[in-house]
Design a protein around this motif. Structure first.
Motif, PDB file in Angstrom:
ATOM      1  N   THR A 222     -20.080  99.508 -39.845  1.00 43.55           N
ATOM      2  CA  THR A 222     -18.976 100.053 -40.644  1.00 43.55           C
ATOM      3  C   THR A 222     -19.516 100.814 -41.849  1.00 43.55           C
ATOM      4  O   THR A 222     -19.123 101.945 -42.156  1.00 43.55           O
ATOM      5  N   LEU A 223     -20.428 100.104 -42.491  1.00 46.38           N
ATOM      6  CA  LEU A 223     -21.024 100.728 -43.690  1.00 46.38           C
ATOM      7  C   LEU A 223     -21.696 102.055 -43.348  1.00 46.38           C
ATOM      8  O   LEU A 223     -21.522 103.056 -44.049  1.00 46.38           O
ATOM      9  N   ALA A 224     -22.452 101.989 -42.219  1.00 46.04           N
ATOM     10  CA  ALA A 224     -23.176 103.212 -41.834  1.00 46.04           C
ATOM     11  C   ALA A 224     -22.210 104.323 -41.504  1.00 46.04           C
ATOM     12  O   ALA A 224     -22.414 105.479 -41.883  1.00 46.04           O
ATOM     13  N   SER A 225     -21.132 103.920 -40.784  1.00 43.60           N
ATOM     14  CA  SER A 225     -20.174 104.971 -40.444  1.00 43.60           C
ATOM     15  C   SER A 225     -19.541 105.550 -41.693  1.00 43.60           C
ATOM     16  O   SER A 225     -19.271 106.750 -41.778  1.00 43.60           O
ATOM     17  N   LEU A 226     -19.360 104.683 -42.711  1.00 42.47           N
ATOM     18  CA  LEU A 226     -18.791 105.171 -43.965  1.00 42.47           C
ATOM     19  C   LEU A 226     -19.785 106.049 -44.741  1.00 42.47           C
ATOM     20  O   LEU A 226     -19.414 106.956 -45.460  1.00 42.47           O
ATOM     21  N   GLU A 227     -21.039 105.699 -44.619  1.00 41.99           N
ATOM     22  CA  GLU A 227     -22.080 106.475 -45.336  1.00 41.99           C
ATOM     23  C   GLU A 227     -22.073 107.910 -44.867  1.00 41.99           C
ATOM     24  O   GLU A 227     -22.223 108.834 -45.642  1.00 41.99           O
ATOM     25  N   ASP A 228     -21.923 108.074 -43.485  1.00 40.56           N
ATOM     26  CA  ASP A 228     -22.026 109.441 -42.957  1.00 40.56           C
ATOM     27  C   ASP A 228     -20.941 110.322 -43.534  1.00 40.56           C
ATOM     28  O   ASP A 228     -21.159 111.094 -44.435  1.00 40.56           O
ATOM     29  N   ALA A 229     -19.792 110.192 -43.063  1.00 43.18           N
ATOM     30  CA  ALA A 229     -18.672 110.976 -43.587  1.00 43.18           C
ATOM     31  C   ALA A 229     -17.417 110.359 -43.018  1.00 43.18           C
ATOM     32  O   ALA A 229     -17.461 109.623 -42.033  1.00 43.18           O
ATOM     33  N   SER A 230     -16.351 110.703 -43.700  1.00 42.16           N
ATOM     34  CA  SER A 230     -15.100 110.109 -43.218  1.00 42.16           C
ATOM     35  C   SER A 230     -14.275 111.136 -42.477  1.00 42.16           C
ATOM     36  O   SER A 230     -13.091 110.985 -42.291  1.00 42.16           O
ATOM     37  N   GLY A 231     -14.943 112.232 -42.112  1.00 45.11           N
ATOM     38  CA  GLY A 231     -14.235 113.365 -41.473  1.00 45.11           C
ATOM     39  C   GLY A 231     -13.488 112.930 -40.205  1.00 45.11           C
ATOM     40  O   GLY A 231     -12.355 113.322 -39.990  1.00 45.11           O
ATOM     41  N   PHE A 232     -14.173 112.136 -39.470  1.00 43.29           N
ATOM     42  CA  PHE A 232     -13.548 111.837 -38.164  1.00 43.29           C
ATOM     43  C   PHE A 232     -12.665 110.588 -38.211  1.00 43.29           C
ATOM     44  O   PHE A 232     -12.120 110.138 -37.225  1.00 43.29           O
ATOM     45  N   VAL A 233     -12.522 109.983 -39.444  1.00 44.13           N
ATOM     46  CA  VAL A 233     -11.678 108.768 -39.545  1.00 44.13           C
ATOM     47  C   VAL A 233     -10.210 109.206 -39.443  1.00 44.13           C
ATOM     48  O   VAL A 233      -9.784 110.084 -40.167  1.00 44.13           O
ATOM     49  N   PRO A 234      -9.440 108.619 -38.521  1.00 40.42           N
ATOM     50  CA  PRO A 234      -8.028 109.016 -38.410  1.00 40.42           C
ATOM     51  C   PRO A 234      -7.247 108.583 -39.627  1.00 40.42           C
ATOM     52  O   PRO A 234      -7.390 107.442 -40.111  1.00 40.42           O
ATOM     53  N   LEU A 235      -6.502 109.512 -40.205  1.00 41.84           N
ATOM     54  CA  LEU A 235      -5.777 109.232 -41.437  1.00 41.84           C
ATOM     55  C   LEU A 235      -4.285 109.167 -41.169  1.00 41.84           C
ATOM     56  O   LEU A 235      -3.789 109.745 -40.189  1.00 41.84           O
ATOM     57  N   GLY A 236      -3.631 108.499 -42.066  1.00 42.09           N
ATOM     58  CA  GLY A 236      -2.179 108.403 -41.920  1.00 42.09           C
ATOM     59  C   GLY A 236      -1.596 107.746 -43.144  1.00 42.09           C
ATOM     60  O   GLY A 236      -2.335 107.450 -44.097  1.00 42.09           O
ATOM     61  N   GLU A 237      -0.291 107.568 -43.152  1.00 41.24           N
ATOM     62  CA  GLU A 237       0.330 106.916 -44.304  1.00 41.24           C
ATOM     63  C   GLU A 237       0.156 105.411 -44.182  1.00 41.24           C
ATOM     64  O   GLU A 237       0.408 104.813 -43.120  1.00 41.24           O
ATOM     65  N   VAL A 238      -0.353 104.894 -45.274  1.00 45.71           N
ATOM     66  CA  VAL A 238      -0.630 103.441 -45.243  1.00 45.71           C
ATOM     67  C   VAL A 238       0.240 102.780 -46.313  1.00 45.71           C
ATOM     68  O   VAL A 238       0.139 103.137 -47.493  1.00 45.71           O
ATOM     69  N   ALA A 239       1.023 101.840 -45.915  1.00 41.37           N
ATOM     70  CA  ALA A 239       1.859 101.114 -46.869  1.00 41.37           C
ATOM     71  C   ALA A 239       1.048  99.963 -47.429  1.00 41.37           C
ATOM     72  O   ALA A 239       0.687  99.026 -46.716  1.00 41.37           O
ATOM     73  N   ILE A 240       0.704 100.122 -48.694  1.00 42.28           N
ATOM     74  CA  ILE A 240      -0.180  99.147 -49.313  1.00 42.28           C
ATOM     75  C   ILE A 240       0.499  97.766 -49.386  1.00 42.28           C
ATOM     76  O   ILE A 240      -0.156  96.711 -49.202  1.00 42.28           O
ATOM     77  N   ASN A 241       1.829  97.705 -49.600  1.00 43.37           N
ATOM     78  CA  ASN A 241       2.538  96.418 -49.673  1.00 43.37           C
ATOM     79  C   ASN A 241       2.308  95.615 -48.407  1.00 43.37           C
ATOM     80  O   ASN A 241       1.893  94.456 -48.449  1.00 43.37           O
ATOM     81  N   ALA A 242       2.498  96.338 -47.292  1.00 46.93           N
ATOM     82  CA  ALA A 242       2.357  95.665 -45.987  1.00 46.93           C
ATOM     83  C   ALA A 242       0.938  95.227 -45.785  1.00 46.93           C
ATOM     84  O   ALA A 242       0.659  94.111 -45.303  1.00 46.93           O
ATOM     85  N   LEU A 243       0.035  96.121 -46.194  1.00 51.24           N
ATOM     86  CA  LEU A 243      -1.395  95.831 -46.036  1.00 51.24           C
ATOM     87  C   LEU A 243      -1.771  94.570 -46.803  1.00 51.24           C
ATOM     88  O   LEU A 243      -2.447  93.646 -46.270  1.00 51.24           O
ATOM     89  N   VAL A 244      -1.321  94.499 -48.053  1.00 51.89           N
ATOM     90  CA  VAL A 244      -1.646  93.344 -48.898  1.00 51.89           C
ATOM     91  C   VAL A 244      -1.021  92.074 -48.326  1.00 51.89           C
ATOM     92  O   VAL A 244      -1.668  91.012 -48.277  1.00 51.89           O
ATOM     93  N   ALA A 245       0.184  92.200 -47.818  1.00 49.81           N
ATOM     94  CA  ALA A 245       0.869  91.041 -47.255  1.00 49.81           C
ATOM     95  C   ALA A 245       0.091  90.521 -46.066  1.00 49.81           C
ATOM     96  O   ALA A 245      -0.117  89.293 -45.900  1.00 49.81           O
ATOM     97  N   ARG A 246      -0.409  91.428 -45.270  1.00 52.75           N
ATOM     98  CA  ARG A 246      -1.202  91.059 -44.080  1.00 52.75           C
ATOM     99  C   ARG A 246      -2.483  90.333 -44.499  1.00 52.75           C
ATOM    100  O   ARG A 246      -2.871  89.294 -43.923  1.00 52.75           O
ATOM    101  N   ILE A 247      -3.151  90.893 -45.531  1.00 52.86           N
ATOM    102  CA  ILE A 247      -4.405  90.293 -46.001  1.00 52.86           C
ATOM    103  C   ILE A 247      -4.160  88.880 -46.536  1.00 52.86           C
ATOM    104  O   ILE A 247      -4.919  87.922 -46.226  1.00 52.86           O
ATOM    105  N   VAL A 248      -3.085  88.751 -47.287  1.00 50.94           N
ATOM    106  CA  VAL A 248      -2.797  87.424 -47.851  1.00 50.94           C
ATOM    107  C   VAL A 248      -2.478  86.440 -46.714  1.00 50.94           C
ATOM    108  O   VAL A 248      -2.952  85.288 -46.718  1.00 50.94           O
ATOM    109  N   ALA A 249      -1.797  86.926 -45.712  1.00 52.62           N
ATOM    110  CA  ALA A 249      -1.467  86.067 -44.567  1.00 52.62           C
ATOM    111  C   ALA A 249      -2.716  85.634 -43.847  1.00 52.62           C
ATOM    112  O   ALA A 249      -2.902  84.448 -43.488  1.00 52.62           O
TER     113      ALA A 249
END
Lengths: 151, 602
Positions: free
Chosen positions: B436-463
């Motif tokens: 993961t780290l290595a993939s992040l080091e290279d570039a994030s060009g090919f990482v698929p992007l989209g709208e991320v709802a941080i509330n939901a994300l945080v709720a998931r992490i806490v769960a």
């Protein structure tokens, strides 16, 4: 030598005799005067007073006098010219104005003789004691004042 | 001298002015001097001519008087005695008397018609029978005959002979002799010569033969009488000539000579005065010329001085004073304009050079910074590899131990297998994290992007945390605003980043220690802050928290587990989203990690 002494004696004896004797006055002329016979005192005077200026042959007459005051002149004046000095002076004064001058002067017998010898037509007078060499005697006048002529 | 003239325009101008002056003055002086000289020589010639005339006249008069005298004497009565050979020496006496009376310097001779010497004032014995010399023989023309300068055949010496035929007073045609007066030539010369001028007597009938010449003149003529004859060219003398006229000395010419140098002697004063005047005039002209040349060339000199100053010092602000409207003034103005342009160009150049230098410096700084970064990156890389090796080595060693123990005791084999499985999971997890780290080091060009709802994300992490650590579900608290908090990014990556921070907080705090997860919006950013009240980290360790495998407390980290790259992954993810992550200590204890992500990436 004896002959020389004899001559000397003779001369010493004859000298005073000769001097004492009346010496003649010779009128002489240059031979160029031509054949002129013995002239009278008047004829000679005429030449001396410039009344006659040429000889018969045409030669110019050159009368020559002795110097004034000389015995020969005195004698000549008395014997030939037969005039005194005063008359002569008056005459020559007159002649002077006519441009004529008195005859030349020769101051000695020798000079007189030499002059007459050399100058054609010359006429002069010398003492008979002087030899008339080279001249012609054209008159002989006895000199009453027997004087010894001085040279 | 020539060098001085070549180097200096004022000197050249001055020299030209002086040369013009000198030439002009010299020409004038020469004209004046030669004019004066000509005039002096003309006047001297005229004077000498008069003098020559006077002398000729006097000489002619004297000789004519002598001729008249002798002629008169020949007509004296007494000369008739020549006929009789002057027996009574009357002629001789007369001649003596005449000579004494008239103070005759010469001798009288009387010859008879035959040519024999009859009388003379010279003591000659008559016996010698001296005959009349041939040269004295009367050609018979009559009248006085003057024989020019010749040697006296009887007495010797140079004489002038008067031949007078003597005629009889009684008969002009009767030639009675000849009278000769031999007049000594020195007596003539004595009468002729005068001290102030040189006199020359010439007989022009004999081609200009020199009859008499002043010894002084002769001395100056190198004693060469021929150099004085009428035909000879005479230099350096001024000559005055008597004019020819009829008379007994017809054909004679008297010349009065003076040396030109003697004539022009007074002119020397004129020459000296001219020279002095020239010098006296030259002094003011010199100073005037110097002033003028300096004045004329002063602008040029000033221009030269300024140009040299610019050349020597590189100071382009120097200007030439413009003093006139003429060509020099134009030159000065042009020069000033040129220096202005030069100065402007130089200033621009300096400006550009400064800029270039600044650029260069910044470039160097950048390069240095870049190099530092690179070096740091290389070092980090090395450290990372070392850490990775270490991290892999430890589970592998434990795996080996567990494998050995499992072989020894079949009874506890299951426990050891569990252990082995756990170690394999660890390595696997680590590898996954590193990928993961290595993939992040290279570039994030090919990482698929989209709208991320941080509330939901945080709720998931806490769960997830609750599920993983059921004992600490009471400790985790979430503070979030109303409504959705959305960012543009990758759900999975953002989940892992925030989860790592939360897990980190959970691992390093004991049970009962509260952990707060605050969600907030700040301007264009979304702020996610994880706050614990655990032990915190030393201040010096704060900067290293996000480096891979950095551990504040090695032993504690081992106990809590964790790969050691969680926070590093968190930082890479946040940065890949254009955000920042910071860590600081909480008061009184604990750690605060702040993640700030732009709400919508550009």
């Amino acid at each position: 030598m004896p002959r020389l002494i004899a001559l000397l004696v003779c001369l010493l004896a004859a000298g005073p005799l000769h001097a004492a004797r009346a010496s003649d006055l010779l009128v002489i002329a240059n031979p160029a005067a031509g054949d002129v016979g013995p002239l009278s005192a008047n004829a000679v005077a005429a030449m001396y007073l410039l009344r006659v200026t040429a000889w018969p042959n045409g030669t110019h007459v050159v009368p020559v006098n002795r110097e004034l005051g000389s015995p020969m002149r005195t004698d000549f004046t008395a014997i030939v010219l037969k005039q005194d000095l005063t008359t002569l002076a008056a005459y020559w004064n007159e002649m002077h104005f006519k441009g004529k001058v008195p005859p030349l002067i020769q101051p000695s017998e020798a000079a007189m003789l030499a002059f007459v010898q050399k100058v054609p037509g010359a006429v002069g007078y010398i003492d008979a004691a002087t030899a008339p060499v080279g001249v012609k005697v054209i008159g002989r006048f006895p000199n009453p004042s027997s004087r010894t002529t001085q040279p | 001298m020539i060098d001085v003239l070549k180097r200096s325009i004022p000197h050249r101008i001055l020299a030209s002015l002086l040369a013009i002056y000198v030439m002009t003055y010299l020409v004038t002086a020469v004209v004046v001097y030669s004019g004066a000289r000509t005039s002096v020589i003309d006047s001297a010639t005229s004077t000498l001519q008069q003098l020559a005339e006077v002398k000729y006249e006097r000489l002619a008069n004297d000789i004519e008087a002598l001729a008249t005298d002798v002629s008169a004497w020949s007509q004296l009565d007494v000369m008739n005695d020549l006929v009789s050979g002057d027996l009574d020496k009357r002629v001789a006496r007369t001649l003596e008397q005449l000579k004494a009376q008239y103070a005759l310097p010469g001798d009288l001779y009387a010859f008879d018609a035959a040519g024999a010497l009859v009388a003379s004032t010279r003591a000659i014995p008559l016996q010698t029978r001296q005959a009349i010399p041939v040269v004295w023989k009367d050609p018979g023309k009559g009248g006085v005959i003057l024989l020019g300068k010749q040697a006296d055949p009887i007495g010797g010496g140079e004489v002038l002979a008067f031949i007078i035929p003597v005629e009889g007073a009684f008969d002009k045609s009767f030639r009675i002799g000849t009278i000769v007066l031999s007049y000594p030539w020195p007596a003539i010369e004595k009468q002729l010569f005068s001290p102030e001028t040189g006199t020359v007597l010439l007989d022009m009938r004999e081609g200009g033969r020199v009859l008499a010449v002043d010894p002084a003149v002769l001395a100056r003529r190198h004693h060469d009488p021929d150099s004085l004859s009428a035909g000879a060219i005479r230099h350096n003398v001024v000559v005055g000539r008597s004019t020819a006229r009829a008379g007994i000395v017809e054909g004679w010419e008297v010349q009065s000579l003076r040396d030109t140098r003697a004539v022009t002697r007074p002119l020397r004063h004129v020459g000296i005065e001219l020279a002095l005047l020239g010098g006296a005039l030259g002094i003011p002209i010199f100073f005037l010329g110097r002033w003028l040349s300096n004045r004329l060339t002063a602008p040029v000199m000033e221009l030269t001085r300024v140009a040299r100053e610019i050349a020597d010092t590189d100071k382009l602000d120097a200007r030439v004073p413009v003093t006139s409207e003429d060509e020099l003034g134009m030159l000065a103005r042009s020069f000033n304009r040129m220096t202005e342009n030069l100065e402007h160009a130089a200033n621009e150049r300096e400006h550009f050079v400064g800029e270039l230098e600044a650029l260069n410096q910044s470039l160097e700084a950048k390069v240095a910074a870049r190099t530092g970064e690179l070096e740091a990156a290389v070092a980090a890389q090395k450290r990372l590899i070392g850490d990775i090796s270490h991290e892999i080595k430890s589970p592998l060693a434990r795996l080996g131990v567990a494998l050995g123990l499992a072989r020894l005791s079949r009874k506890n084999a299951a426990k050891h297998f569990d252990r082995m499985e756990r170690e394999i999971d660890n390595v696997s997890a680590l590898a996954s994290e590193l990928l993961t780290l290595a993939s992040l080091e290279d570039a994030s060009g090919f990482v698929p992007l989209g709208e991320v709802a941080i509330n939901a994300l945080v709720a998931r992490i806490v769960a997830d945390a609750h599920y993983e650590l059921p004992g600490r579900d009471a400790d985790v608290r979430v503070l979030e605003p109303d409504g959705q908090v959305v960012v543009h990014g990758n759900w999975d990556l953002l989940r892992r980043a925030i989860e790592n921070v939360v897990r980190n907080a959970l691992f390093y705090t004991g049970q009962g220690t509260p952990i707060t997860l605050t969600l907030a919006e700040r301007g264009a950013h979304v702020l996610i802050v994880v706050t614990d009240q655990g032990p915190g980290v030393p201040e010096e360790a704060l900067g290293h928290l996000f480096e891979p495998f950095y551990r504040v407390d090695e032993a504690r980290a081992r106990k809590t587990g964790g790969s050691g790259v969680g926070l590093a992954i968190c930082q890479r993810v946040v940065e890949a989203h254009g955000g920042t992550v910071r860590a600081r200590n909480n008061a009184p204890t604990g750690l605060i990690v702040e993640i700030e992500i732009p709400r919508l990436a550009e």
